[in-house]
Design an enzyme around this catalytic site. Structure first.
Site, PDB file in Angstrom:
ATOM      1  N   CYS A   1       0.805  -1.216   0.000  1.00  0.00           N
ATOM      2  CA  CYS A   1       0.000   0.000   0.000  1.00  0.00           C
ATOM      3  C   CYS A   1       0.838   1.266   0.000  1.00  0.00           C
ATOM      4  CB  CYS A   1      -0.974  -0.016   1.167  1.00  0.00           C
ATOM      5  SG  CYS A   1      -0.194  -0.238   2.746  1.00  0.00           S
TER       6      CYS A   1
ATOM      7  N   HIS B   1      -1.761   0.699   7.222  1.00  0.00           N
ATOM      8  CA  HIS B   1      -2.138   1.001   5.850  1.00  0.00           C
ATOM      9  C   HIS B   1      -1.663   2.404   5.510  1.00  0.00           C
ATOM     10  CE1 HIS B   1      -4.266   0.359   2.198  1.00  0.00           C
ATOM     11  NE2 HIS B   1      -5.206   1.285   2.416  1.00  0.00           N
TER      12      HIS B   1
ATOM     13  N   ASP C   1      -8.152   5.909  -1.985  1.00  0.00           N
ATOM     14  CA  ASP C   1      -7.288   4.780  -1.630  1.00  0.00           C
ATOM     15  C   ASP C   1      -6.937   3.990  -2.886  1.00  0.00           C
ATOM     16  OD1 ASP C   1      -5.871   2.745  -0.561  1.00  0.00           O
ATOM     17  OD2 ASP C   1      -7.356   2.199   0.952  1.00  0.00           O
TER      18      ASP C   1
END
Lengths: 304, 662
Positions: free
Chosen positions: B410, B454, B470
């Protein structure tokens, strides 16, 4: 009679040095008509103790050395063919004496051991169908080596139970040992020993011991001890009724020696270790010292 | 009555082996905390002592012992380069305990070993305060007490009795422990101020982002925090827990802005429903408090940065609790020129192919919203792979990642996306934090673990203000909806998504797997332990006291006194003589009065002591009362054990007991 008893203790203490408690217990055992087992390493005076007692009491004494090839007939005797009379004639074995020293009893096979033990319990032997009584008083002192030694047949619990007491002499303290080393040869000393207590006196004392008073309160204490042995969980198996009787008789004899008329808890405590030490097996430790084995009993059972 | 002489310090081999086993048992958890060399050293000492129990000649002499001491100290120094601090201090204790075993010669040394062992057990709490350790320590304490019992009782007790006695002592101590725990005034902060050990850094988010800074957490089962919700749970896709926000990059790393001279916070306009929840934050040695996007109501002792991150005044060094309300619908205000500049900052000229890509998006639409969607579409349609083990990129990380390797975690997607937005002229920044969380149906709380760490992006759009985007969701939507399946990931080091997670997320609890269930139950017990026991700080204590009606020290004393009396009564009832010695016998009654009189003067008849022995002992200790003691005992013995009691004896016994003065 009291004087004779005191002289007996005094003289015995001049032969076996530094062991007054053991001598007292041995004579107590004798007065209670019990047999004595002495367990110790060789050379600490087991045989001398037996010999001394026999001489002091004027008893007919015989020593049987137990070996692995000893047979029952070697103990009780056997019939021998008499050429003159053309008949079998019974030749009594060494058992027909008033005091027997069974030396190193655990060196012989169980078969020979059992011949002696039967005689001890019944005060009679049966040979070839004929029952013969043994002389009175009849007293066996057996010695045995510590069980861990090589070449021994340990006595089973049922036979250990036949001995009223088990004591051990232990090494003398240094002062007694010095006196022993300096003093006269023991074998010479033994031959010179006077008879302190005649046989009829001994039998009379044994009768008196039986009549020592035991109160209900004392029986309460005795039964509490026995119950503790059975129920506390300290021991693998408890005390048998025979053990209870033995304890009572020994305590009576001890009371007599102490010169009192009624048994006190302290008298029971005094003989508890020698009487019960070989009859109890502690659960946890492998302790063999009788004092250690009975310590929880002495400490935890209320004595009033 | 004779007692066995207690000359040898350890009654027998069994007791010594029990001691060695207990000491080893106590020290064992340090295997997790201290260097293996230290633990090995200690084990060696214990084994040595064990062997020399059978061959005393093996015990080291003075010189060897001295050398052993030096080497033990050297070992500690080599491992930690100092002798103080948590690890080094505990190691030193362990080494000392091992050495003391070597020179255990008399009874006093054994006591010292046992007390040292108690202390070593205590040092383990400097490393962990889990339930498992607490239970383990109780067992260890019971073992050590059984050693003490064995040491004092001699060989008369069986091991079983020893253990039973020790266990009952520990059980009796427990209520007192609970009472002291509740009522002993708590001290703010940790009991011991320990120097910060650099080696003991907690896992958690870091204050820079570079490749690997988030993915290194992806395998950690450690909880980051737990959240108890009042009311409904947010949807899994809404569970973005905000952490540090990054503006500035040098092309490879992203760093936090300096603390000073920050803008004031612009309060966003909130709308829609709110979520109210309590966070139980694990210590992470940073000031950040993670909250759902975006927090509106929070405790007064927290501060808020212009990026809406909550901060504590000091680093979170112990477990803390905060109650927060968050609104998932919000609209932030205008962007200041300085912020716009920061939000467009680029370290160097973007590469030609990057400019071409962005130019293509810009030509199709001028609306920033469309550009954002185009970029997300790009991530979705091009063959990007979401992986824990991306290839290492040496230079131009963003460019190489976007056009060549296309494999990343991520943080790669978030940073690359922000970079592209800035190239396109849209202010953007990277947000780190946690995403998701596992619902625990047993304890009814949401558990967020380090593995849920994250990174995502925020772009500034003129009509909405800062908007969360995201890119990871575009590449791997399962990551957002299901969370990472740790168990499978551990096995093959690839990212897998757990179907269980989804089931839990929907709160439709239908577990077939007992392992998962056991884990959930354990997590909830652990949570309760944290909330009830470990977070019992001065404030909680005060609240609890107030609930009991204790407002000042007078109330406290009343409560303590009442509890003590209650304990006393219970213990008294428990210890009361089961069978009173029956004194229907008048002589016995008189004798018991005599014993009571003697006991008042410190002469207590032992249980197994006969009356005559007691009289002898008492007479030797109180020669002045010798005659009276002797007469009373003689009378008593005559009545109780004699052949026939004289009826006058009992009167005389009573008189003498009454007349006795000691």
């Amino acid at each position: 009679m009291r004087n004779a008893l005191n002289r007996l203790f005094h003289t015995a203490n001049t032969v076996i040095l530094g062991k007054p408690r053991q001598i007292r217990l041995a004579i107590c055992c004798l007065l209670a008509r019990g047999h004595l087992l002495i367990e110790d390493v060789p050379g600490v005076g087991k045989t001398t103790l037996a010999h001394t007692l026999a001489n002091l009491l004027g008893l007919k004494y015989q020593r049987i050395q137990f070996t692995s090839d000893l047979l029952p007939a070697d103990i009780v005797g056997s019939s021998i063919f008499d050429g003159n009379n053309h008949a079998f004639h019974f030749q009594p074995g060494p058992i027909f004496h008033q005091m027997i020293l069974a030396d190193e009893i655990n060196r012989s096979t169980p078969k020979a051991q059992s011949a002696l033990l039967e005689a001890m319990e019944e005060h009679q032997v049966t040979v070839e169908g004929e029952t013969r009584s043994l002389p009175e008083p009849f007293f066996v002192i057996a010695t045995q080596n510590p069980v861990c030694q090589i070449g021994t047949f340990p006595l089973p619990e049922s036979q250990l139970d036949r001995f009223l007491m088990r004591i051990s002499l232990g090494y003398p303290d240094s002062r007694s040992e010095r006196a022993l080393l300096k003093g006269e040869d023991r074998s010479v000393l033994l031959e010179k020993l006077p008879v302190c207590l005649q046989t009829d006196e001994l039998v009379a004392i044994q009768d008196q011991v039986r009549s020592i008073h035991v109160s209900d309160a004392l029986l309460d204490y005795l039964q509490a001890l026995i119950r503790f042995g059975r129920e506390s969980g300290h021991y693998e198996c408890g005390l048998s009724p025979r053990a209870g009787l033995a304890l009572l008789n020994a305590a009576r004899a001890w009371t007599f020696i102490e010169g009192r008329e009624a048994v006190l808890p302290e008298d029971v405590q005094a003989v508890l270790a020698p009487v019960c030490g070989h009859r109890l097996r502690p659960v946890s430790s492998g302790a063999t010292n009788a004092d250690v084995i009975v310590a929880p009993m002495l400490e935890q059972v209320a004595a009033v | 009555m004779k007692k066995p002489a207690a000359t040898s310090f350890v009654p027998d081999r069994t007791q010594e082996n029990l001691l060695l086993f207990s000491v080893f048992f106590v020290a064992a958890p340090h295997l997790l905390n201290l260097g293996w060399a230290i633990v090995l050293y200690f084990s060696l000492m214990a084994a040595w002592r064990f062997a020399s129990g059978y061959r005393p000649a093996l015990l080291p002499g003075r010189l060897l012992l001295f050398l052993l001491t030096l080497s033990g100290a050297a070992l500690v120094y080599v491992d930690y380069h100092r002798f103080y601090g948590r690890e080094a201090g505990s190691s030193l204790f362990l080494v000392g305990l091992g050495l003391k075993l070597m020179e255990m010669r008399n009874r006093r040394d054994v006591y010292l070993v046992v007390y040292l062992a108690f202390f070593v057990a205590l040092t383990q709490y400097l490393f962990s305060q889990s339930i498992a350790l607490a239970v383990y320590t109780l067992a260890a304490v019971a073992l050590l007490i059984s050693v003490l019992i064995g040491l004092n009782a001699g060989p008369v007790l069986s091991l079983k009795t020893q253990f039973r006695m020790a266990a009952s002592l520990v059980a009796q101590a427990m209520p007192i422990m609970v009472v002291l725990f509740i009522f002993f005034p708590r001290i703010a902060g940790p009991l011991w101020k320990l120097p910060d050990d650099p080696s003991s850094a907690k896992t958690g988010l870091s204050d820079i982002i570079e490749p690997g800074s988030v993915s290194r957490l992806a395998l950690s089962r450690e909880p980051a925090f737990r959240a108890d919700f009042e009311g409904p749970l947010p949807l899994p896709a809404e569970r973005y827990w905000r952490g540090p926000v990054f503006w500035h990059t040098d092309g490879r790393r992203w760093t936090l802005p300096p603390e000073q001279g920050r803008n004031t916070v612009q309060a966003p306009a909130f709308s829609g429903p709110a979520y109210r929840y309590t966070i139980t934050l694990e210590p992470h040695q940073k000031r950040w408090v993670f909250a759902l996007d975006l927090p509106k109501v929070f405790p007064e002792n927290l501060a808020q940065t212009p990026e809406y991150l909550l901060l504590t005044p000091q680093n979170v060094g112990e477990r803390r609790q905060y109650t927060i309300s968050s609104y998932p619908n919000y609209r932030t205000g205008e962007l200041s020129p300085a912020e716009r500049e920061q939000g467009l900052q680029l370290p160097d000229r973007p590469s030609a192919r990057m400019l071409r890509l962005v130019e293509r998006w810009r030509q199709s639409s001028s609306d920033p919203k469309d550009i954002v969607n185009k970029a997300l579409l790009h991530f979705r349609e091009e063959p990007f792979v979401y992986t824990l083990n991306p290839p290492v990129i040496r230079d131009k990380p963003v460019d190489t990642f976007l056009f060549e390797t296309r494999k990343g975690f991520c943080e790669h997607y978030a940073t690359a996306f922000v970079y592209l937005m800035r190239v396109a002229g849209i202010p953007a920044r990277v947000v780190t934090g946690y995403q998701g969380g596992q619902w625990n149906p047993v304890g009814k709380f949401l558990e967020v673990r380090q593995a849920d760490a994250h990174a995502w992006a925020e772009v500034w759009l003129s009509e909405q203000g800062w908007t969360r985007v995201d890119p990871t969701a575009a590449v791997a939507p399962h990551r957002i909806e299901q969370g990472i399946d740790l168990d499978r990931q551990m096995a093959d080091h690839e990212v897998s998504f757990s179907p269980v997670g989804r089931a839990l997320a929907d709160a439709a609890f239908d577990l077939h797997d007992w392992y998962d269930q056991a884990r959930l139950i354990w997590a909830s017990v652990d949570h309760a332990w944290n909330q009830r026991v470990l977070s019992y700080n001065p404030e909680n204590q005060k609240r609890f006291w107030e609930a009991l009606g204790i407002v000042d020290w007078r109330g406290l004393i009343t409560w303590l006194t009442a509890l003590l009396i209650l304990c006393g009564v219970l213990v008294g009832l428990w210890l009361r003589p089961r069978r009173k010695p029956k004194a229907a016998d008048p002589a016995m009654a008189a004798y018991n009065r005599f014993l009571k009189k003697m006991a008042k003067n410190g002469l207590v008849k032992q249980t197994g002591e006969g009356p005559r022995d007691f009289a002898l002992r008492a007479a030797s200790e109180r020669p002045e009362a010798k005659e009276a003691i002797g007469a009373i005992t003689t009378l008593f013995l005559r009545i109780r054990y004699g052949r026939q009691a004289d009826p006058r004896d009992i009167d005389q016994l009573r008189r003498r007991v009454r007349a006795l003065r000691v």
